[in-house]
Design a protein around this motif. Structure first.
Motif, PDB file in Angstrom:
ATOM      1  N   GLU A  89       2.712 -64.909 123.542  1.00  0.00           N
ATOM      2  CA  GLU A  89       3.009 -65.631 124.791  1.00  0.00           C
ATOM      3  C   GLU A  89       2.584 -65.483 125.962  1.00  0.00           C
ATOM      4  OE1 GLU A  89       6.679 -68.687 125.054  1.00  0.00           O
ATOM      5  OE2 GLU A  89       6.884 -66.960 126.361  1.00  0.00           O
ATOM      6  N   ALA A  92      -0.969 -66.004 126.368  1.00  0.00           N
ATOM      7  CA  ALA A  92      -1.432 -67.502 126.266  1.00  0.00           C
ATOM      8  C   ALA A  92      -1.692 -67.749 127.713  1.00  0.00           C
ATOM      9  CB  ALA A  92      -0.725 -68.255 125.192  1.00  0.00           C
ATOM     10  N   HIS A  93      -0.355 -67.352 128.233  1.00  0.00           N
ATOM     11  CA  HIS A  93      -0.206 -67.902 129.795  1.00  0.00           C
ATOM     12  C   HIS A  93      -1.177 -67.130 130.626  1.00  0.00           C
ATOM     13  CE1 HIS A  93       3.573 -70.042 128.674  1.00  0.00           C
ATOM     14  NE2 HIS A  93       4.307 -68.905 128.931  1.00  0.00           N
ATOM     15  N   GLN A  96      -4.267 -69.525 130.383  1.00  0.00           N
ATOM     16  CA  GLN A  96      -4.329 -70.785 131.007  1.00  0.00           C
ATOM     17  C   GLN A  96      -4.213 -70.578 132.564  1.00  0.00           C
ATOM     18  OE1 GLN A  96      -0.817 -73.121 129.942  1.00  0.00           O
ATOM     19  NE2 GLN A  96      -1.928 -74.957 130.256  1.00  0.00           N
ATOM     20  N   ALA A  97      -3.441 -69.581 133.024  1.00  0.00           N
ATOM     21  CA  ALA A  97      -3.284 -69.162 134.284  1.00  0.00           C
ATOM     22  C   ALA A  97      -4.478 -68.540 135.076  1.00  0.00           C
ATOM     23  CB  ALA A  97      -1.991 -68.692 134.490  1.00  0.00           C
ATOM     24  N   LEU A  98      -5.073 -67.588 134.341  1.00  0.00           N
ATOM     25  CA  LEU A  98      -5.824 -66.706 135.162  1.00  0.00           C
ATOM     26  C   LEU A  98      -7.183 -66.495 134.684  1.00  0.00           C
ATOM     27  CD1 LEU A  98      -3.210 -64.017 135.591  1.00  0.00           C
ATOM     28  CD2 LEU A  98      -3.940 -65.454 137.517  1.00  0.00           C
ATOM     29  N   LYS A 100      -9.142 -69.274 132.941  1.00  0.00           N
ATOM     30  CA  LYS A 100      -9.810 -70.554 132.883  1.00  0.00           C
ATOM     31  C   LYS A 100     -10.259 -70.869 134.241  1.00  0.00           C
ATOM     32  CE  LYS A 100      -9.277 -75.233 131.863  1.00  0.00           C
ATOM     33  NZ  LYS A 100      -8.937 -76.081 130.780  1.00  0.00           N
ATOM     34  N   HIS A 101     -11.605 -70.636 134.435  1.00  0.00           N
ATOM     35  CA  HIS A 101     -12.350 -70.875 135.337  1.00  0.00           C
ATOM     36  C   HIS A 101     -13.654 -71.674 134.954  1.00  0.00           C
ATOM     37  CE1 HIS A 101      -9.850 -68.916 138.334  1.00  0.00           C
ATOM     38  NE2 HIS A 101      -9.552 -67.826 137.285  1.00  0.00           N
ATOM     39  N   TYR A 118      -7.190 -68.640 121.832  1.00  0.00           N
ATOM     40  CA  TYR A 118      -6.641 -69.138 123.286  1.00  0.00           C
ATOM     41  C   TYR A 118      -7.726 -70.054 123.931  1.00  0.00           C
ATOM     42  CZ  TYR A 118      -2.719 -65.577 122.610  1.00  0.00           C
ATOM     43  OH  TYR A 118      -1.939 -64.619 122.482  1.00  0.00           O
ATOM     44  N   LEU A 121      -7.544 -73.598 122.555  1.00  0.00           N
ATOM     45  CA  LEU A 121      -6.307 -74.077 123.012  1.00  0.00           C
ATOM     46  C   LEU A 121      -6.240 -74.608 124.393  1.00  0.00           C
ATOM     47  CD1 LEU A 121      -3.554 -74.921 121.970  1.00  0.00           C
ATOM     48  CD2 LEU A 121      -2.838 -72.882 123.184  1.00  0.00           C
ATOM     49  N   TYR A 122      -7.060 -74.052 125.374  1.00  0.00           N
ATOM     50  CA  TYR A 122      -7.024 -74.346 126.558  1.00  0.00           C
ATOM     51  C   TYR A 122      -8.510 -74.805 127.130  1.00  0.00           C
ATOM     52  CZ  TYR A 122      -2.438 -72.158 126.799  1.00  0.00           C
ATOM     53  OH  TYR A 122      -1.058 -71.943 126.408  1.00  0.00           O
ATOM     54  N   ALA A 232       1.359 -66.565 139.489  1.00  0.00           N
ATOM     55  CA  ALA A 232       0.382 -67.763 138.702  1.00  0.00           C
ATOM     56  C   ALA A 232       1.083 -67.791 137.029  1.00  0.00           C
ATOM     57  CB  ALA A 232      -0.842 -67.335 138.494  1.00  0.00           C
ATOM     58  N   ARG A 235       4.332 -69.831 137.374  1.00  0.00           N
ATOM     59  CA  ARG A 235       4.158 -71.308 137.562  1.00  0.00           C
ATOM     60  C   ARG A 235       3.922 -71.965 136.147  1.00  0.00           C
ATOM     61  NH1 ARG A 235       1.229 -73.530 142.609  1.00  0.00           N
ATOM     62  NH2 ARG A 235       2.622 -72.695 144.313  1.00  0.00           N
ATOM     63  N   VAL A 236       3.025 -71.203 135.113  1.00  0.00           N
ATOM     64  CA  VAL A 236       2.873 -71.815 134.049  1.00  0.00           C
ATOM     65  C   VAL A 236       4.163 -71.812 132.934  1.00  0.00           C
ATOM     66  CG1 VAL A 236       1.527 -71.312 131.874  1.00  0.00           C
ATOM     67  CG2 VAL A 236       0.319 -71.501 133.888  1.00  0.00           C
ATOM     68  N   PHE A 240       6.315 -74.960 131.159  1.00  0.00           N
ATOM     69  CA  PHE A 240       6.112 -74.890 130.003  1.00  0.00           C
ATOM     70  C   PHE A 240       7.482 -74.586 129.168  1.00  0.00           C
ATOM     71  CE2 PHE A 240       5.929 -72.387 125.754  1.00  0.00           C
ATOM     72  CZ  PHE A 240       5.092 -73.360 125.229  1.00  0.00           C
TER      73      PHE A 240
END
Lengths: 353, 353
Positions: A89, A92-93, A96-98, A100-101, A118, A121-122, A232, A235-236, A240
């Motif tokens: 988990e 995964a965060h 999504q948070a760091l 994904k660019h 992952y 998924l994102y 970051a 926040r995700v 969730f």
């Protein structure tokens, strides 16, 4: 088959396939890198004490007590620690948070097979970089434009360790994106990168209590890094699931970090038995990669990996075989307790006659 | 402040804010709809038994034993049941797997405030539909093009129940998208929609063990629906975290569904005390919405909600106040045990003199 009720994402997904969790208790289970020794008696005691009327209440949403225990253990502040429902988990965060660019995230071609999942998924682009011929990570390959970098250290499923100096070199060259060092197996022989987080604000280190703390059944993972990276992740997480760790997991995990003696004695037994098992496998015609983890990645010089894996299963011994390019003839074998390791070697002796 | 290491998503996110979890034990905590009674003694026993050496092993990834227990309890098949780390995680997966489409998802303007947060997390368009003047859901408003429909039943934070006939009417009219009925509070006076899942393949019902089963601290939620909807949730789950439920949560949850007597006696006590508390509040000048939940949604006819909430806090009683249009003068008050309810009424009598 496309289903009108499914989101486009679901129609496209290729989920991760975890190692088998067999229902027969009699099998010798060396396929999912679990610890052969149970957790600390103090962990069990803490969980039993926590199990009571107060389960009616929500857990503390930020798991403060656990984050403080981890911070104290590693000499970092509570705001430099994130915890989650297993390191899967947490990872995964991170994606999504760091990670994904606009530019692709980089990871090795042979590595933890959840990383590309992952990305699926994102909706994250990724590029894999080949390990060298001897299955090591060449950090120079990772320098250049990217949306982030992630690798396990030691790497999985190879067990090969990257020296801390290589990681620091990479951090000096790569300042514009986050570098995630996934230390699921670090306690079995590697040096943690946690000491670098103060100097490098783009370094995030993840760990799990599933391996060296014998708590795969409790689902606790963690990340350590600069507080802005942790923010970051929070926040995700807070978008969730407000309460990812239950009260029992928090209590058990706090107790795990307080019992250094149990931790030291079990991990040194595994390290010792890994070396013994490696020698025994080499004597039986296996090429054995140097491992800093609680498993060995081995290839028999004459018998294919799939046949060996199937043969071992017939004899009640489960190991992990990945049917993938470059490693189709390798087996990943968890280091068990002496009795399990003996059962493995005996089964091999019958198969390899 | 924009951070170069953060994904665009993180820079945009507005996370959910859960009710306060105070660190002082002396407060009368009527702010997060926890059950005032502890879980079944059999749950505690099952957890204590499960806490042992086997925590070194991963939990069964599909939580088969728990899904079978839930299926048997509700008379549905194991492949019609999904479980997750609290119903918040289950709902998150629903949004990503079943409610993300080109058309907006529909939910009430006054409802569980996590729904728009999930939409933000997954980039889902949504449209809110106003509750009627008496705070009820008018299902006719939901008929028409949409990417999915979700509402709690009874609704939160109002406590108002939608009759099963209205839900079935909506399912007959709305066949092209998924309808999620979030039954977090259904056991306190409503009729579950689970019986409709065989007839309506686009119906998904979610529930939690946090409220009527007194297990907020254990983090277990579930969804029941057609196996194709469950498959979509599994695909997302298996791309996110293979083992969302730890071994202790599985054992405790199985035991919870096996103790019908504890379940019946605690929920009937709460229903009885809700009616008594409602009467006492009405006598003190409150407008009390009809509630089928373990909380009351009330407005004082002369004192503003924020002043009442602050006054109660000063007297050691926590309730939930939402500073939002239409409901800024309402308080959501959890029905506690008789002693907690008395403390609330006494505090009100001092404030309202």
């Amino acid at each position: 088959m496309v289903n009108k009720y499914w989101s486009d994402l679901v129609n496209r997904l290729e989920p991760y396939v975890p190692g088998e969790q067999p229902k027969q208790a009699a099998l010798v289970k060396l396929n999912t890198n679990e610890n052969p020794y149970g957790p600390s008696a103090k962990v069990i005691e803490a969980i039993r004490e926590q199990a009571g009327d107060n389960l009616r209440l929500y857990p503390p949403p930020e798991s403060d007590q656990l984050r403080r225990a981890i911070g104290d253990y590693y000499g970092v502040g509570i705001d430099e620690v994130f915890v989650g429902n297993g390191s899967d988990e947490v990872l995964a965060h991170c994606f999504q948070a760091l990670l994904k660019h606009k530019k692709p995230v980089l990871f090795p071609d042979i590595t933890y097979s959840f990383y590309p999942v992952y990305c699926g998924l994102y909706g994250i682009e990724y590029q894999t970089l080949p390990l060298t011929a001897d299955f090591s990570i060449r950090v120079a390959d990772y320098v250049g434009d990217n949306g982030g970098i992630i690798f396990p250290n030691p790497n999985a499923p190879t067990g090969c360790l990257l020296p801390l100096a290589d990681i620091e070199w990479l951090l000096q060259k790569n300042t514009e994106s986050v570098v995630v060092v996934d230390e699921a197996y670090i306690d079995f022989g590697g040096a943690t990168s946690v000491g670098l987080v103060n100097a490098y604000h783009n370094l995030l280190v993840t760990q799990t209590l599933s391996k060296s703390r014998s708590l795969a059944g409790l689902r606790v993972g963690l990340a350590i890094g600069n507080s802005r990276l942790i923010e970051a992740l929070n926040r995700v997480k807070n978008s969730f699931n407000s309460y990812p760790l239950d009260s029992l997991a928090i209590a058990g995990a706090v107790a795990a970090f307080a019992d250094e003696e149990h931790f030291e004695s079990t991990r040194s037994a595994i390290i010792r038995d890994r070396e013994l098992l490696g020698t025994q496998l080499a004597e039986r015609g296996f090429h054995v990669l140097p491992s800093a983890a609680n498993f060995l990645f081995v290839r028999h010089l004459s018998m294919p990996g799939s046949a060996l894996s199937a043969g071992l299963r017939q004899k009640g011994v489960l190991v992990r075989h990945f049917n993938r390019p470059r490693i189709e003839n390798y087996l990943r074998i968890t280091v068990g307790n002496p009795e399990q390791n003996r059962a493995l070697v005996q089964a091999l002796d019958q198969i390899l006659v």
